[in-house]
Scaffold this motif. Structure first.
Motif, PDB file in Angstrom:
ATOM      1  N   ILE A   1       0.862  -0.786  -0.310  1.00  0.00           N
ATOM      2  CA  ILE A   1       0.069   0.272   0.168  1.00  0.00           C
ATOM      3  C   ILE A   1       0.710   1.329  -0.156  1.00  0.00           C
ATOM      4  O   ILE A   1       1.401   1.431   0.923  1.00  0.00           O
ATOM      5  N   LYS A   2       0.978   1.525  -1.526  1.00  0.00           N
ATOM      6  CA  LYS A   2       1.797   2.831  -1.387  1.00  0.00           C
ATOM      7  C   LYS A   2       1.908   4.180   0.086  1.00  0.00           C
ATOM      8  O   LYS A   2       0.378   4.220   0.316  1.00  0.00           O
ATOM      9  N   ASN A   3       2.686   4.460   0.670  1.00  0.00           N
ATOM     10  CA  ASN A   3       2.879   5.618   1.121  1.00  0.00           C
ATOM     11  C   ASN A   3       2.471   4.926   2.945  1.00  0.00           C
ATOM     12  O   ASN A   3       2.451   5.917   3.387  1.00  0.00           O
ATOM     13  N   ALA A   4       1.654   3.709   3.179  1.00  0.00           N
ATOM     14  CA  ALA A   4       1.953   3.003   3.559  1.00  0.00           C
ATOM     15  C   ALA A   4       3.323   3.209   5.070  1.00  0.00           C
ATOM     16  O   ALA A   4       3.446   1.305   5.379  1.00  0.00           O
ATOM     17  N   PHE A   5       3.951   3.897   5.323  1.00  0.00           N
ATOM     18  CA  PHE A   5       5.105   3.476   5.402  1.00  0.00           C
ATOM     19  C   PHE A   5       5.036   2.538   7.119  1.00  0.00           C
ATOM     20  O   PHE A   5       5.027   2.793   7.948  1.00  0.00           O
ATOM     21  N   VAL A   6       6.647   1.810   7.146  1.00  0.00           N
ATOM     22  CA  VAL A   6       6.521   1.617   8.650  1.00  0.00           C
ATOM     23  C   VAL A   6       7.868   2.075   8.971  1.00  0.00           C
ATOM     24  O   VAL A   6       8.470   1.571   8.599  1.00  0.00           O
ATOM     25  N   LYS A   7       7.443   3.003   9.608  1.00  0.00           N
ATOM     26  CA  LYS A   7       8.586   3.563  10.152  1.00  0.00           C
ATOM     27  C   LYS A   7       8.864   2.936  11.608  1.00  0.00           C
ATOM     28  O   LYS A   7       8.058   2.832  12.779  1.00  0.00           O
ATOM     29  N   ILE A   8      10.638   3.259  12.336  1.00  0.00           N
ATOM     30  CA  ILE A   8      10.924   2.414  13.184  1.00  0.00           C
ATOM     31  C   ILE A   8      11.267   3.908  14.461  1.00  0.00           C
ATOM     32  O   ILE A   8      12.658   4.189  13.612  1.00  0.00           O
ATOM     33  N   PRO A   9      11.006   4.554  15.444  1.00  0.00           N
ATOM     34  CA  PRO A   9      11.612   5.403  16.052  1.00  0.00           C
ATOM     35  C   PRO A   9      12.972   4.898  17.060  1.00  0.00           C
ATOM     36  O   PRO A   9      13.701   3.626  17.161  1.00  0.00           O
ATOM     37  N   LEU A  10      14.005   5.987  16.001  1.00  0.00           N
ATOM     38  CA  LEU A  10      15.245   5.787  16.651  1.00  0.00           C
ATOM     39  C   LEU A  10      15.574   5.793  18.342  1.00  0.00           C
ATOM     40  O   LEU A  10      16.014   5.242  19.112  1.00  0.00           O
ATOM     41  N   LYS A  11      14.566   6.495  18.931  1.00  0.00           N
ATOM     42  CA  LYS A  11      14.341   6.375  20.466  1.00  0.00           C
ATOM     43  C   LYS A  11      14.167   4.721  21.222  1.00  0.00           C
ATOM     44  O   LYS A  11      14.780   4.373  21.981  1.00  0.00           O
ATOM     45  N   THR A  12      13.893   4.206  20.222  1.00  0.00           N
ATOM     46  CA  THR A  12      13.279   2.192  20.878  1.00  0.00           C
ATOM     47  C   THR A  12      14.562   2.092  19.973  1.00  0.00           C
ATOM     48  O   THR A  12      14.226   0.426  20.392  1.00  0.00           O
ATOM     49  N   LEU A  13      15.573   2.317  19.354  1.00  0.00           N
ATOM     50  CA  LEU A  13      16.432   1.090  18.883  1.00  0.00           C
ATOM     51  C   LEU A  13      17.080   0.358  19.715  1.00  0.00           C
ATOM     52  O   LEU A  13      17.877  -0.251  19.206  1.00  0.00           O
ATOM     53  N   ASN A  14      17.492   0.917  20.879  1.00  0.00           N
ATOM     54  CA  ASN A  14      18.328   0.452  22.091  1.00  0.00           C
ATOM     55  C   ASN A  14      17.265  -0.392  22.511  1.00  0.00           C
ATOM     56  O   ASN A  14      18.210  -1.710  23.729  1.00  0.00           O
ATOM     57  N   ARG A  15      16.163  -0.654  22.601  1.00  0.00           N
ATOM     58  CA  ARG A  15      15.290  -1.771  23.158  1.00  0.00           C
ATOM     59  C   ARG A  15      16.011  -3.311  22.482  1.00  0.00           C
ATOM     60  O   ARG A  15      15.313  -4.320  22.853  1.00  0.00           O
ATOM     61  N   HIS A  16      16.664  -3.232  21.304  1.00  0.00           N
ATOM     62  CA  HIS A  16      17.341  -5.005  20.934  1.00  0.00           C
ATOM     63  C   HIS A  16      15.839  -5.294  19.518  1.00  0.00           C
ATOM     64  O   HIS A  16      15.241  -4.743  19.818  1.00  0.00           O
ATOM     65  N   GLY A  17      16.901  -6.131  18.968  1.00  0.00           N
ATOM     66  CA  GLY A  17      15.667  -6.940  17.885  1.00  0.00           C
ATOM     67  C   GLY A  17      16.240  -8.332  17.403  1.00  0.00           C
ATOM     68  O   GLY A  17      17.398  -8.996  17.606  1.00  0.00           O
ATOM     69  N   LEU A  18      15.264  -8.595  16.952  1.00  0.00           N
ATOM     70  CA  LEU A  18      15.636 -10.170  15.724  1.00  0.00           C
ATOM     71  C   LEU A  18      15.387  -9.347  14.725  1.00  0.00           C
ATOM     72  O   LEU A  18      14.249  -8.815  13.992  1.00  0.00           O
ATOM     73  N   ILE A  19      16.113 -10.269  14.253  1.00  0.00           N
ATOM     74  CA  ILE A  19      16.239  -9.960  12.679  1.00  0.00           C
ATOM     75  C   ILE A  19      16.284 -11.993  11.448  1.00  0.00           C
ATOM     76  O   ILE A  19      16.910 -12.499  12.819  1.00  0.00           O
ATOM     77  N   ALA A  20      14.973 -12.710  11.435  1.00  0.00           N
ATOM     78  CA  ALA A  20      14.665 -14.042  11.601  1.00  0.00           C
ATOM     79  C   ALA A  20      14.541 -14.269  10.235  1.00  0.00           C
ATOM     80  O   ALA A  20      13.551 -13.483   9.286  1.00  0.00           O
TER      81      ALA A  20
END
Length: 506
Positions: free
Chosen positions: A34-53
């Protein structure tokens, strides 16, 4: 309101952020972006760790590349573990492709090829900035965890470190540590026993065998000087972009012990060095650990506890940890529960075990009125992923099947000439690639043992000479004091005997 408009509003509301952010791509509905339905990740929460699987070939490495590029653009340094050797291309711009243009048209984002500041690091003899750490920097607790020692053996390691501190013996590499262990049950046995108590020879033998096992995986290249300063991981280039530090690990894939040893030492050093950040608006550094199952698969229970502890605590230092692996079940539950951002690429259901893993994976994501999560997990294409993150208030964002943006840099490795040029331009190579072997515990104890041996030889020689002198004196004394010998050898006795003989002859 139609389903598409409702979905657009759902994504826009769930991923709206007041602060700065990175854009991952556009939300998908019924398999279409869906064009322009951007999925954005806040920089503020990027130190909360993550998983790419996700399964092999679904685009995990490219997702890692996309996040790294966007972080660098925001002035946030990144550290990448490159076990497959396919990340060095970040140093060169993408050549572009019609399919990339088509993808970005669907997302609603312009595509701009770009190169990024890269530092090539090496843990082994491969070209790059050499990473090293001393045994002293590890400390007795972490070293014991890595060697998987018993409580008794941990105590011996602690005593060895204490002895070296008390006697100003630098513990730099593994040969230093082995030498002190051997000294503790050999030439220095009495010294150790009087100061620290008796040390078991069988226990030191077990510790030595475990050190040799670590050496066989190449750890002797890692332990030593000059120690790498973790502050050099957070450099910014002249354009305000964060450096992307790539550690080349292609030659240690079959040595998980060395990999986990390095990872733990690095995390422990970062945690000890970096100041508390509190609730910061952006991370100081983000680490991506590719093939993360290599850490957890070989880790002992004690080592897992150490990893879990660091993951929980390091967030307050402004450090984000991202684990990249094929299946979320590769990561222990206690660690998985600490991960805020989850990027889940497609999984394949070939066996009953696979189907069970997919079911468990689906249960880790928020329920969505727009998706059957289990079905989406097996139907996504390359470069598509389910995303769930945290908003600025720490709340889970809506689950979004996402068409991911393409990397701005080259999706391939550097040529040998390009790699040589990148390493040649590095300011850190000259700083860290000179091997230093200054006087440490090994040399000092060898000198001490040699000196003691010479003293012992001199003492033995003195004893031998004294003993020889006493024997000689004893022989002379016994000859003088024997009265029979004295009478028989006297001149008067001899003359008397001769006189008697003359008379008998006449």
């Amino acid at each position: 309101m139609g389903t598409e408009e409702k979905f657009f509003e759902h994504i826009e509301k769930g991923y709206t952020t007041k602060g700065d952010y990175i854009t991952m791509g556009a939300g998908m509905l019924n398999g279409q972006a869906i064009k322009n339905a951007f999925v954005k990740i806040p920089l503020k929460t990027l130190n909360r760790h993550g998983l790419i699987a996700g399964a092999t070939g679904t685009g995990k490495t490219k997702t890692l590349q996309v996040i790294s590029e966007n972080l660098s653009d925001k002035g946030i340094p990144v550290l990448l573990m490159d076990l497959k050797g396919d990340l060095s291309g970040i140093a060169q711009p993408s050549p572009g492709h019609p399919k990339i243009d088509e993808r970005h048209e669907q997302i609603g984002l312009p595509f701009e090829p770009n190169a990024f500041p890269v530092e090539i690091l090496s843990l082994s003899e491969q070209d790059g900035v050499r990473l090293r750490a001393t045994v002293s920097e590890f400390g007795p607790v972490l070293l014991s965890r890595i060697l998987d020692l018993t409580v008794t053996q941990e105590g011996i390691v602690a005593v060895v470190f204490k002895y070296c501190d008390d006697n100003k013996l630098p513990l730099l590499d593994l040969k230093d540590f082995k030498k002190v262990l051997q000294y503790a049950t050999g030439e220095g046995k009495k010294e150790f026993q009087s100061a620290y108590g008796r040390i078991s020879t069988s226990s030191t033998g077990t510790i030595l065998r475990k050190i040799i096992e670590l050496e066989q995986q190449g750890a002797d290249l890692f332990f030593g000087e000059k120690s790498f300063d973790v502050e050099d991981l957070v450099r910014i280039d002249e354009n305000g972009r964060g450096y992307i530090n790539i550690i080349r690990l292609t030659d240690i894939q079959d040595r998980p012990k060395l990999f986990s040893t390095f990872m733990l030492s690095l995390l422990a050093e970062i945690y000890a060095t970096f100041p508390e950040q509190g609730d910061s608006d952006r991370p100081e550094l983000v680490l991506f650990i590719d093939e993360a199952h290599l850490i957890f698969k070989e880790a002992s229970k004690a080592l897992l506890e150490q990893i879990e502890s660091i993951v929980k605590l390091i967030r307050s230092k402004g450090i984000g940890l991202y684990f990249v692996t094929q299946n979320p079940t590769d990561v222990p539950d206690d660690v998985l529960g600490q991960l805020g951002l989850k990027v889940q690429h497609a999984l394949r259901a070939f066996t009953a075990k696979d189907r069970k893993a997919i079911k468990l994976t689906a249960e880790n994501y928020p329920i969505s009125e727009f998706y059957d999560t289990k079905e989406v997990l097996t139907s996504m294409g390359i470069g598509e992923a389910l995303i769930s993150a945290l908003d600025e208030k720490g709340r889970p964002t809506p689950l979004a099947a996402t068409l991911l943006r393409a990397p701005m840099s080259r999706m391939d490795v550097l040529t040998d000439a390009e790699l040589k040029e990148a390493i040649g331009n590095s300011k850190l190579v000259k700083k860290y690639n000179e091997e230093i072997d200054r006087e440490s515990a090994y040399e000092i104890l060898n000198e001490k043992i040699e000196k003691a041996q010479k003293e012992a030889e001199k003492e033995e020689e003195r004893e031998r000479k004294a003993s020889s002198s006493r024997k000689s004196s004893s022989r002379r004394s016994s000859t003088r004091m024997n009265p029979v010998v004295k009478v028989l050898t006297s001149a008067t006795f001899i003359r008397g005997v001769l006189g008697v003989l003359k008379k008998v002859i006449r």
